[in-house]
Design a protein around this motif. Structure first.
Motif, PDB file in Angstrom:
ATOM      1  N   SER A  33     126.974 107.024  57.507  1.00  0.00           N
ATOM      2  CA  SER A  33     127.489 107.272  58.855  1.00  0.00           C
ATOM      3  C   SER A  33     127.330 106.060  59.760  1.00  0.00           C
ATOM      4  N   ARG A  34     126.187 105.402  59.665  1.00  0.00           N
ATOM      5  CA  ARG A  34     125.955 104.218  60.505  1.00  0.00           C
ATOM      6  C   ARG A  34     126.865 103.058  60.089  1.00  0.00           C
ATOM      7  N   ALA A  35     127.115 102.893  58.807  1.00  0.00           N
ATOM      8  CA  ALA A  35     128.040 101.849  58.347  1.00  0.00           C
ATOM      9  C   ALA A  35     129.452 102.140  58.868  1.00  0.00           C
ATOM     10  N   PHE A  36     129.890 103.374  58.734  1.00  0.00           N
ATOM     11  CA  PHE A  36     131.213 103.768  59.200  1.00  0.00           C
ATOM     12  C   PHE A  36     131.333 103.537  60.713  1.00  0.00           C
ATOM     13  N   GLN A  37     130.310 103.945  61.459  1.00  0.00           N
ATOM     14  CA  GLN A  37     130.302 103.763  62.910  1.00  0.00           C
ATOM     15  C   GLN A  37     130.399 102.279  63.278  1.00  0.00           C
ATOM     16  N   LEU A  38     129.621 101.460  62.625  1.00  0.00           N
ATOM     17  CA  LEU A  38     129.615 100.028  62.908  1.00  0.00           C
ATOM     18  C   LEU A  38     131.004  99.427  62.686  1.00  0.00           C
ATOM     19  N   ILE A  39     131.643  99.778  61.599  1.00  0.00           N
ATOM     20  CA  ILE A  39     132.968  99.237  61.297  1.00  0.00           C
ATOM     21  C   ILE A  39     134.025  99.789  62.255  1.00  0.00           C
TER      22      ILE A  39
ATOM     23  N   GLY B 148     140.995 114.422  67.154  1.00  0.00           N
ATOM     24  CA  GLY B 148     139.670 114.179  66.611  1.00  0.00           C
ATOM     25  C   GLY B 148     139.546 114.682  65.179  1.00  0.00           C
ATOM     26  N   TYR B 149     138.801 113.926  64.369  1.00  0.00           N
ATOM     27  CA  TYR B 149     138.584 114.281  62.970  1.00  0.00           C
ATOM     28  C   TYR B 149     137.113 114.047  62.615  1.00  0.00           C
ATOM     29  N   PHE B 150     136.574 114.925  61.784  1.00  0.00           N
ATOM     30  CA  PHE B 150     135.238 114.721  61.250  1.00  0.00           C
ATOM     31  C   PHE B 150     135.338 113.982  59.932  1.00  0.00           C
ATOM     32  N   ILE B 151     134.441 113.034  59.728  1.00  0.00           N
ATOM     33  CA  ILE B 151     134.390 112.251  58.497  1.00  0.00           C
ATOM     34  C   ILE B 151     133.013 112.468  57.890  1.00  0.00           C
ATOM     35  N   ASP B 152     132.947 112.923  56.654  1.00  0.00           N
ATOM     36  CA  ASP B 152     131.661 113.199  56.011  1.00  0.00           C
ATOM     37  C   ASP B 152     131.712 112.681  54.579  1.00  0.00           C
TER      38      ASP B 152
ATOM     39  N   VAL C 198     118.961 121.302  55.807  1.00  0.00           N
ATOM     40  CA  VAL C 198     118.370 119.967  55.904  1.00  0.00           C
ATOM     41  C   VAL C 198     119.145 119.161  56.941  1.00  0.00           C
ATOM     42  N   GLY C 199     118.468 118.164  57.511  1.00  0.00           N
ATOM     43  CA  GLY C 199     119.127 117.296  58.470  1.00  0.00           C
ATOM     44  C   GLY C 199     120.310 116.582  57.826  1.00  0.00           C
ATOM     45  N   HIS C 200     121.349 116.349  58.619  1.00  0.00           N
ATOM     46  CA  HIS C 200     122.549 115.703  58.102  1.00  0.00           C
ATOM     47  C   HIS C 200     123.168 114.862  59.215  1.00  0.00           C
ATOM     48  N   MET C 201     123.911 113.833  58.845  1.00  0.00           N
ATOM     49  CA  MET C 201     124.620 112.988  59.802  1.00  0.00           C
ATOM     50  C   MET C 201     126.008 112.707  59.254  1.00  0.00           C
ATOM     51  N   TRP C 202     126.993 112.718  60.128  1.00  0.00           N
ATOM     52  CA  TRP C 202     128.361 112.414  59.762  1.00  0.00           C
ATOM     53  C   TRP C 202     129.042 111.802  60.970  1.00  0.00           C
ATOM     54  N   ASN C 203     130.349 111.597  60.918  1.00  0.00           N
ATOM     55  CA  ASN C 203     131.065 110.916  61.997  1.00  0.00           C
ATOM     56  C   ASN C 203     132.197 111.765  62.540  1.00  0.00           C
ATOM     57  N   TYR C 204     132.562 111.428  63.764  1.00  0.00           N
ATOM     58  CA  TYR C 204     133.718 111.995  64.435  1.00  0.00           C
ATOM     59  C   TYR C 204     134.540 110.806  64.889  1.00  0.00           C
ATOM     60  N   VAL C 205     135.830 110.814  64.612  1.00  0.00           N
ATOM     61  CA  VAL C 205     136.699 109.697  64.966  1.00  0.00           C
ATOM     62  C   VAL C 205     137.941 110.244  65.669  1.00  0.00           C
ATOM     63  N   VAL C 206     138.439 109.500  66.657  1.00  0.00           N
ATOM     64  CA  VAL C 206     139.645 109.888  67.386  1.00  0.00           C
ATOM     65  C   VAL C 206     140.770 108.946  66.971  1.00  0.00           C
TER      66      VAL C 206
ATOM     67  N   GLY D 208     137.588  98.831  67.032  1.00  0.00           N
ATOM     68  CA  GLY D 208     138.010  99.379  68.323  1.00  0.00           C
ATOM     69  C   GLY D 208     138.518 100.799  68.226  1.00  0.00           C
ATOM     70  N   ILE D 209     138.093 101.527  67.201  1.00  0.00           N
ATOM     71  CA  ILE D 209     138.512 102.922  67.021  1.00  0.00           C
ATOM     72  C   ILE D 209     137.411 103.829  67.560  1.00  0.00           C
ATOM     73  N   ASP D 210     137.772 104.703  68.474  1.00  0.00           N
ATOM     74  CA  ASP D 210     136.828 105.615  69.127  1.00  0.00           C
ATOM     75  C   ASP D 210     136.142 106.493  68.081  1.00  0.00           C
ATOM     76  N   ASN D 211     134.819 106.508  68.098  1.00  0.00           N
ATOM     77  CA  ASN D 211     134.077 107.293  67.107  1.00  0.00           C
ATOM     78  C   ASN D 211     132.700 107.637  67.632  1.00  0.00           C
ATOM     79  N   ARG D 212     132.055 108.607  67.001  1.00  0.00           N
ATOM     80  CA  ARG D 212     130.696 109.034  67.343  1.00  0.00           C
ATOM     81  C   ARG D 212     129.945 109.397  66.074  1.00  0.00           C
ATOM     82  N   LEU D 213     128.626 109.245  66.136  1.00  0.00           N
ATOM     83  CA  LEU D 213     127.774 109.833  65.102  1.00  0.00           C
ATOM     84  C   LEU D 213     127.557 111.286  65.476  1.00  0.00           C
ATOM     85  N   VAL D 214     127.477 112.134  64.483  1.00  0.00           N
ATOM     86  CA  VAL D 214     127.193 113.551  64.707  1.00  0.00           C
ATOM     87  C   VAL D 214     125.949 113.879  63.886  1.00  0.00           C
ATOM     88  N   THR D 215     125.001 114.549  64.513  1.00  0.00           N
ATOM     89  CA  THR D 215     123.801 114.962  63.797  1.00  0.00           C
ATOM     90  C   THR D 215     123.699 116.476  63.818  1.00  0.00           C
ATOM     91  N   GLY D 216     123.138 117.003  62.768  1.00  0.00           N
ATOM     92  CA  GLY D 216     122.957 118.446  62.677  1.00  0.00           C
ATOM     93  C   GLY D 216     122.276 118.788  61.374  1.00  0.00           C
TER      94      GLY D 216
END
Length: 187
Positions: free
Chosen positions: A141-147, A183-187, A170-178, A152-160
Motif C-alpha cells: 500500500s505504501r509503495a502504491f501510494q508513493l507512486i 473512487g476505486y479501492f485497490i487491494d 487482523v489489521g489490514h491496509m489498502w488504497n483508495y484512488v480517484v 499526481g493521481i489522487d489517492n489515500r491509504l485505507v486502514t482497517g
C-alpha cells in the motif's frame, strides 16, 4: 492546533532529530498526529510506530522513535526513489490515469511477494516492496501510494481489518484512488 503540530514535526523529521520542539499539546492528540504523518508520507520509512513527548520548563518536545539510522534511511530512500523513478517514467508514457494506475498495480503485484512483518520492519515499507520484492499489505500500500503521489493521481491509504479464513480479524491496509472523478479501492 494538531495541523500546526503536524507541520512542525514534518518540517524536521526527515533529518531524524532526537527531539523536535513543538507547541504545547494541551488540546492535541500526539499519537493521532504521528500516525497521520506516517500514513501521509510513505517515504518516511525509518519511523517506528512509537513516539512520546515531554515538557521541560515551558517547552514541549516531540521524541520520535526510528527503526534505522539516518544513513541507512537515506540509502534505502535513494534505492526506493530510483525504483519509483523508473516506474513513474514508464507509467507517464501511458495516456490515461486508469492505464497508469493499472500499470503500477500490475508492476507491484508481479514484482513483489507477500511477506509478514515478523521477518522485519522493511516489509511494511515501499522499500521492501519495490527494492527487496517482499512486502506485507502495508508495504504494498505504501509503495502504491508513493507512486500514485508522484504521478499526481489522487489517492489515500485505507486502514482497517480483514477477516481471516478462521473468522478472526487482523489489521489490514489498502488504497483508495480517484480516477476520472470515480473512487476505486485497490487491494
Amino acid at each position: 492546533d494538531e495541523k500546526f503540530v503536524y507541520s512542525v514535526i514534518l518540517g524536521e523529521i526527515y533529518t531524524q532529530p532526537d527531539k523536535i520542539e513543538i507547541p504545547d499539546l494541551e488540546n492535541c492528540n500526539l499519537s493521532k498526529i504521528y500516525k497521520a504523518i506516517s500514513l501521509d508520507n510513505p517515504d518516511l520509512m525509518g519511523l517506528s510506530y512509537n513516539c512520546k513527548s515531554y515538557k521541560m520548563g515551558n517547552k514541549t518536545y516531540f521524541i520520535p522513535d526510528y527503526e534505522m539510522s539516518l544513513a541507512e534511511y537515506q540509502e534505502k530512500l535513494r534505492q526506493t526513489e530510483a525504483a519509483v523513478e523508473t516506474i513513474v517514467n514508464n507509467a507517464s508514457a501511458l495516456s490515461s490515469d486508469y492505464e497508469k494506475e493499472k500499470y503500477v498495480h500490475d508492476y507491484i503485484i508481479n514484482g513483489c511477494t507477500y511477506s509478514t512483518p515478523e521477518v522485519g520492519h522493511e516489509v511494511n515499507t515501499a522499500y521492501g516492496c519495490l527494492v527487496l520484492g517482499k512486502a506485507s499489505c502495508e508495504g504494498y500500500s505504501r509503495a502504491f501510494q508513493l507512486i500514485m503521489n508522484r504521478l499526481g493521481i489522487d489517492n489515500r491509504l485505507v486502514t482497517g481489518e480483514s477477516e481471516t479464513a478462521d473468522g478472526t480479524y487482523v489489521g489490514h491496509m489498502w488504497n483508495y484512488v480517484v480516477i476520472e472523478n470515480s473512487g476505486y479501492f485497490i487491494d
